[in-house]
Design a protein around this motif. Sequence first.
Motif, PDB file in Angstrom:
ATOM      1  N   SER A  47      -3.130  -2.994  -6.438  1.00 14.45           N
ATOM      2  CA  SER A  47      -2.038  -3.111  -5.467  1.00 14.45           C
ATOM      3  C   SER A  47      -2.064  -4.459  -4.752  1.00 14.45           C
ATOM      4  O   SER A  47      -3.137  -4.987  -4.444  1.00 14.45           O
ATOM      5  CB  SER A  47      -2.162  -1.993  -4.427  1.00 14.45           C
ATOM      6  OG  SER A  47      -1.323  -2.239  -3.311  1.00 14.45           O
ATOM      7  N   PHE A 100       7.527  -7.948  -5.198  1.00 12.03           N
ATOM      8  CA  PHE A 100       7.304  -6.515  -5.005  1.00 12.03           C
ATOM      9  C   PHE A 100       8.221  -6.057  -3.876  1.00 12.03           C
ATOM     10  O   PHE A 100       8.907  -6.873  -3.247  1.00 12.03           O
ATOM     11  CB  PHE A 100       5.834  -6.235  -4.655  1.00 12.03           C
ATOM     12  CG  PHE A 100       5.227  -7.196  -3.664  1.00 12.03           C
ATOM     13  CD1 PHE A 100       5.593  -7.172  -2.317  1.00 12.03           C
ATOM     14  CD2 PHE A 100       4.297  -8.156  -4.062  1.00 12.03           C
ATOM     15  CE1 PHE A 100       5.047  -8.060  -1.400  1.00 12.03           C
ATOM     16  CE2 PHE A 100       3.736  -9.044  -3.159  1.00 12.03           C
ATOM     17  CZ  PHE A 100       4.111  -8.998  -1.822  1.00 12.03           C
ATOM     18  N   TYR A 101       8.248  -4.778  -3.625  1.00 16.07           N
ATOM     19  CA  TYR A 101       9.060  -4.260  -2.525  1.00 16.07           C
ATOM     20  C   TYR A 101       8.395  -2.994  -1.988  1.00 16.07           C
ATOM     21  O   TYR A 101       7.514  -2.409  -2.626  1.00 16.07           O
ATOM     22  CB  TYR A 101      10.492  -3.950  -2.998  1.00 16.07           C
ATOM     23  CG  TYR A 101      10.572  -2.973  -4.141  1.00 16.07           C
ATOM     24  CD1 TYR A 101      10.671  -1.595  -3.910  1.00 16.07           C
ATOM     25  CD2 TYR A 101      10.562  -3.408  -5.462  1.00 16.07           C
ATOM     26  CE1 TYR A 101      10.742  -0.698  -4.957  1.00 16.07           C
ATOM     27  CE2 TYR A 101      10.626  -2.519  -6.518  1.00 16.07           C
ATOM     28  CZ  TYR A 101      10.718  -1.169  -6.263  1.00 16.07           C
ATOM     29  OH  TYR A 101      10.779  -0.278  -7.301  1.00 16.07           O
ATOM     30  N   GLY A 102       8.778  -2.605  -0.768  1.00 22.03           N
ATOM     31  CA  GLY A 102       8.276  -1.377  -0.181  1.00 22.03           C
ATOM     32  C   GLY A 102       6.927  -1.500   0.504  1.00 22.03           C
ATOM     33  O   GLY A 102       6.316  -0.480   0.848  1.00 22.03           O
ATOM     34  N   PHE A 103       6.467  -2.723   0.725  1.00 20.12           N
ATOM     35  CA  PHE A 103       5.172  -2.939   1.370  1.00 20.12           C
ATOM     36  C   PHE A 103       5.377  -3.443   2.800  1.00 20.12           C
ATOM     37  O   PHE A 103       6.472  -3.899   3.160  1.00 20.12           O
ATOM     38  CB  PHE A 103       4.335  -3.936   0.570  1.00 20.12           C
ATOM     39  CG  PHE A 103       3.824  -3.380  -0.736  1.00 20.12           C
ATOM     40  CD1 PHE A 103       2.642  -2.662  -0.782  1.00 20.12           C
ATOM     41  CD2 PHE A 103       4.533  -3.575  -1.916  1.00 20.12           C
ATOM     42  CE1 PHE A 103       2.175  -2.140  -1.973  1.00 20.12           C
ATOM     43  CE2 PHE A 103       4.069  -3.057  -3.124  1.00 20.12           C
ATOM     44  CZ  PHE A 103       2.881  -2.334  -3.148  1.00 20.12           C
ATOM     45  N   GLN A 105       5.489  -5.705   6.197  1.00 18.04           N
ATOM     46  CA  GLN A 105       5.916  -7.088   6.410  1.00 18.04           C
ATOM     47  C   GLN A 105       4.729  -8.035   6.398  1.00 18.04           C
ATOM     48  O   GLN A 105       4.860  -9.209   6.002  1.00 18.04           O
ATOM     49  CB  GLN A 105       6.663  -7.204   7.745  1.00 18.04           C
ATOM     50  CG  GLN A 105       7.242  -8.576   8.015  1.00 18.04           C
ATOM     51  CD  GLN A 105       8.241  -9.011   6.960  1.00 18.04           C
ATOM     52  OE1 GLN A 105       9.061  -8.209   6.501  1.00 18.04           O
ATOM     53  NE2 GLN A 105       8.176 -10.278   6.549  1.00 18.04           N
ATOM     54  N   TRP A 205       0.230   9.374  -6.104  1.00 19.73           N
ATOM     55  CA  TRP A 205       0.119   8.746  -4.790  1.00 19.73           C
ATOM     56  C   TRP A 205      -0.593   9.641  -3.783  1.00 19.73           C
ATOM     57  O   TRP A 205      -1.111   9.159  -2.775  1.00 19.73           O
ATOM     58  CB  TRP A 205       1.512   8.376  -4.278  1.00 19.73           C
ATOM     59  CG  TRP A 205       2.161   7.330  -5.138  1.00 19.73           C
ATOM     60  CD1 TRP A 205       3.044   7.534  -6.156  1.00 19.73           C
ATOM     61  CD2 TRP A 205       1.941   5.918  -5.078  1.00 19.73           C
ATOM     62  NE1 TRP A 205       3.391   6.340  -6.734  1.00 19.73           N
ATOM     63  CE2 TRP A 205       2.741   5.329  -6.099  1.00 19.73           C
ATOM     64  CE3 TRP A 205       1.163   5.096  -4.275  1.00 19.73           C
ATOM     65  CZ2 TRP A 205       2.775   3.962  -6.314  1.00 19.73           C
ATOM     66  CZ3 TRP A 205       1.196   3.730  -4.492  1.00 19.73           C
ATOM     67  CH2 TRP A 205       1.997   3.172  -5.498  1.00 19.73           C
TER      68      TRP A 205
END
Length: 289
Positions: A47, A100-103, A105, A205
């Motif tokens: 990750s 990537f996205y959804g992590f 800031q 998850w």
Amino acid sequence: MKLNRKNFLLGTAGLLFGSAAIRSLFENIRGEKMMQKLPVFFVGHGSPMNALGPNPLADTWAESTKDFPEPKAILSISAHWFTKGTYVTSNQSPPTIHDFYGFPQELFDVQYSAPGDPKLAEELSKSKDAQVIQDDSWGLDHGTWSVLRNMYPKANIPVVQLSLDATKPGEWHYEFAKSLSKLREQGVLVLGSGDLVHNLRLYDWKNQDKAHDWALDANETFKDLIQKRDWKSLANYQKLGTAVQIAIPTPEHYFPMLYALALADEKEEIRFYNDIIQSSVSLTSMKIS
């Protein structure tokens, strides 16, 4: 001439000076200093959150660089630049790519402002083993910077990325990677960044710390073949059974490992570390030296 202590010392000094002069001349002809051969790494980066140390993975990445000289440059082969054809970053100042996205800031705020190395990119573009195209539209994606910000947090070492040609099979990548071996003696650290096992569709998850049985089986198969130095079987991974087929639904995270293995000399030690599987992703890494 009568040999005495004075003549002997003068003669010895002359030999030493002559050797140094010849060595210097040889280095000038080559256009580079003779340097210690650097290790090769394959890192299971997992990750992007692993970039935000301190954590066990980030700490190990930081520790892994302590026993050899600082590189002149770094060549990274990241799973996250999967292209039709082979490209190399030629930017003087490659941007930090947040692919990537959804992590949180906090992760998007990370900047790894290492310089590029246009001269190294040009050298790679002259390869006789593949058409390598210089590219200034890409930068350092998270397969590269998430690891390097812990290995070399000062971001003072030039970094170049080499893309993975999606149209070529594993055996081609392994053979092409052999042509990069000379870089190790020129002060360039070669880093492969991916994951031996990488199937996000089957990632649990809710139970990230529990590895799937097939993921454990595939990871052990890879490690066994690596220890046996059975490069041919590893390059032709599609023939290694059901567990491996599930572990590698697409090969972009697996191919960087082939680049690292292709640069391993017969007598070099291959050491595993971060040998962890999170659900359906392997963080198993290697240092070759």
